[in-house]
Write a protein that holds these residues in place. Sequence first.
Motif, PDB file in Angstrom:
ATOM      1  N   SER A 103       3.774  -1.866   3.623  1.00  0.00           N
ATOM      2  CA  SER A 103       2.471  -1.406   4.111  1.00  0.00           C
ATOM      3  C   SER A 103       2.575  -1.169   5.621  1.00  0.00           C
ATOM      4  CB  SER A 103       1.382  -2.443   3.808  1.00  0.00           C
ATOM      5  OG  SER A 103       1.595  -3.612   4.582  1.00  0.00           O
ATOM      6  N   ARG A 135       5.863   2.529   3.271  1.00  0.00           N
ATOM      7  CA  ARG A 135       6.270   3.173   2.022  1.00  0.00           C
ATOM      8  C   ARG A 135       5.422   4.407   1.742  1.00  0.00           C
ATOM      9  NH1 ARG A 135       4.780   2.560  -3.503  1.00  0.00           N
ATOM     10  NH2 ARG A 135       3.037   1.296  -2.754  1.00  0.00           N
ATOM     11  N   GLY A 136       6.070   5.494   1.311  1.00  0.00           N
ATOM     12  CA  GLY A 136       5.385   6.753   1.032  1.00  0.00           C
ATOM     13  C   GLY A 136       5.436   7.747   2.172  1.00  0.00           C
ATOM     14  N   THR A 137       6.048   7.371   3.316  1.00  0.00           N
ATOM     15  CA  THR A 137       6.123   8.264   4.472  1.00  0.00           C
ATOM     16  C   THR A 137       7.202   9.323   4.265  1.00  0.00           C
ATOM     17  OG1 THR A 137       5.398   6.497   5.955  1.00  0.00           O
ATOM     18  CG2 THR A 137       6.517   8.376   6.960  1.00  0.00           C
ATOM     19  N   THR A 177       0.860  -1.183   0.000  1.00  0.00           N
ATOM     20  CA  THR A 177       0.000   0.000   0.000  1.00  0.00           C
ATOM     21  C   THR A 177       0.899   1.235   0.000  1.00  0.00           C
ATOM     22  OG1 THR A 177      -0.135   0.029   2.420  1.00  0.00           O
ATOM     23  CG2 THR A 177      -1.855  -1.180   1.236  1.00  0.00           C
ATOM     24  N   SER A 178       0.310   2.412   0.071  1.00  0.00           N
ATOM     25  CA  SER A 178       1.078   3.653   0.109  1.00  0.00           C
ATOM     26  C   SER A 178       0.575   4.535   1.242  1.00  0.00           C
ATOM     27  CB  SER A 178       0.965   4.406  -1.221  1.00  0.00           C
ATOM     28  OG  SER A 178       1.774   5.558  -1.223  1.00  0.00           O
ATOM     29  N   SER A 179       1.505   5.160   1.943  1.00  0.00           N
ATOM     30  CA  SER A 179       1.155   6.028   3.062  1.00  0.00           C
ATOM     31  C   SER A 179       1.514   7.471   2.745  1.00  0.00           C
ATOM     32  CB  SER A 179       1.882   5.573   4.332  1.00  0.00           C
ATOM     33  OG  SER A 179       1.668   6.481   5.397  1.00  0.00           O
ATOM     34  N   GLN A 180       0.829   8.394   3.377  1.00  0.00           N
ATOM     35  CA  GLN A 180       1.133   9.823   3.233  1.00  0.00           C
ATOM     36  C   GLN A 180       1.424  10.451   4.593  1.00  0.00           C
ATOM     37  OE1 GLN A 180      -2.130  11.597   1.094  1.00  0.00           O
ATOM     38  NE2 GLN A 180      -1.590  10.608  -0.834  1.00  0.00           N
ATOM     39  N   THR A 197      11.128  11.767   1.385  1.00  0.00           N
ATOM     40  CA  THR A 197      10.006  10.839   1.269  1.00  0.00           C
ATOM     41  C   THR A 197      10.515   9.467   0.849  1.00  0.00           C
ATOM     42  OG1 THR A 197       8.466  12.621   0.687  1.00  0.00           O
ATOM     43  CG2 THR A 197       7.804  10.382   0.121  1.00  0.00           C
ATOM     44  N   THR A 212      10.100   6.291  -0.839  1.00  0.00           N
ATOM     45  CA  THR A 212       9.229   5.773  -1.900  1.00  0.00           C
ATOM     46  C   THR A 212       9.469   4.310  -2.225  1.00  0.00           C
ATOM     47  OG1 THR A 212      10.808   6.517  -3.589  1.00  0.00           O
ATOM     48  CG2 THR A 212       9.051   8.051  -2.951  1.00  0.00           C
ATOM     49  N   ARG A 213      10.562   3.723  -1.715  1.00  0.00           N
ATOM     50  CA  ARG A 213      10.872   2.334  -2.025  1.00  0.00           C
ATOM     51  C   ARG A 213      11.007   1.524  -0.739  1.00  0.00           C
ATOM     52  NH1 ARG A 213      12.660   1.547  -7.271  1.00  0.00           N
ATOM     53  NH2 ARG A 213      13.667  -0.396  -6.636  1.00  0.00           N
ATOM     54  N   SER A 214      10.484   0.306  -0.790  1.00  0.00           N
ATOM     55  CA  SER A 214      10.588  -0.576   0.369  1.00  0.00           C
ATOM     56  C   SER A 214      12.018  -1.082   0.518  1.00  0.00           C
ATOM     57  CB  SER A 214       9.632  -1.767   0.213  1.00  0.00           C
ATOM     58  OG  SER A 214       8.307  -1.331   0.046  1.00  0.00           O
TER      59      SER A 214
END
Length: 303
Positions: free
Chosen positions: A230, A165-167, A141-144, A204, A206-208
Amino acid sequence: MRCFRWIAYSVVAITFAPDARSDPRATPKVTHADIDRLDQKLEDQQHLIDTLIRLQTQYLQQLLALAPDSTTPPRTAAVDPPRPAENHVAAKTESRVDSKPEDRRGVPAKPRPNPKAVGTIVGKVTGGGGEAFVYVEDVVTSSQGTAAMKQENKQFVPQVLTVPRGTRVEFPNADPVFHNVFSVTPDASFDLGSYQQGASKNVTMTRSGVVTVYCNMHPQMVGYILVTPSKLYVRAGRDGFYRLANVPAGHHRVVAWAPNARPMTMEVDINEGDSATLEFELKQGRPRPHTNKDGMAYGSYKD
């Protein structure tokens, strides 16, 4: 049909023999050409009748197509709808209420899994040194959200930070000296440059994977950011025991990780409302020496 043709031939004979009307004893003469012309007219009329019937049938079928939910086809003043069209509508209605879908081979289709069905993974991680994390690898998933790794007392606080990911990770400087946070991790490298106390910069994720963080001025400053696919992750306790809840039902890959240890991956099947047990054993290694952001050894500056 023959009777109809003989009647037609008689009409032709009377039509083409005017003398017969005036003289009843006269015998009418009908030639083959007259018969051929009559046959051609009959065929033309039959073709016209067939065309009208076909057009009327197409018109009725189009009316039925415009009202698929109605089991009673519309009627016209001239002609009732043909029976095959009624059967077709009935078949469509029956197929809509079929509660047992089948695949193309006639085998009943398998029910789709409930997306809200979840289970739990429990177990223990040994060899993690009190810094072990367990996460699900195949759920992405993606987080903000945001998180922070401070620079305090010339250390990264916390030293190990786990984020989905995305934090966006903030790096505030709480020391009265300059810091230069950077990373040379492949596909996740960055260089925030030097900045003073009270300032903050961010990156940010963006990659696991694991992102190792350094300071270009202080070699003792080493931090680890575990970027999970996730929010399905948990930190094991000091005793190594963990409990990871709300894992979707199904087959999953689960990873255990700790700093300076090789990650370990296991597979597990999760059933709705059940708990699965996974035991991990990590092998600790030694921290690797590192250079500054230019790939050179650190100088004598230790402040």
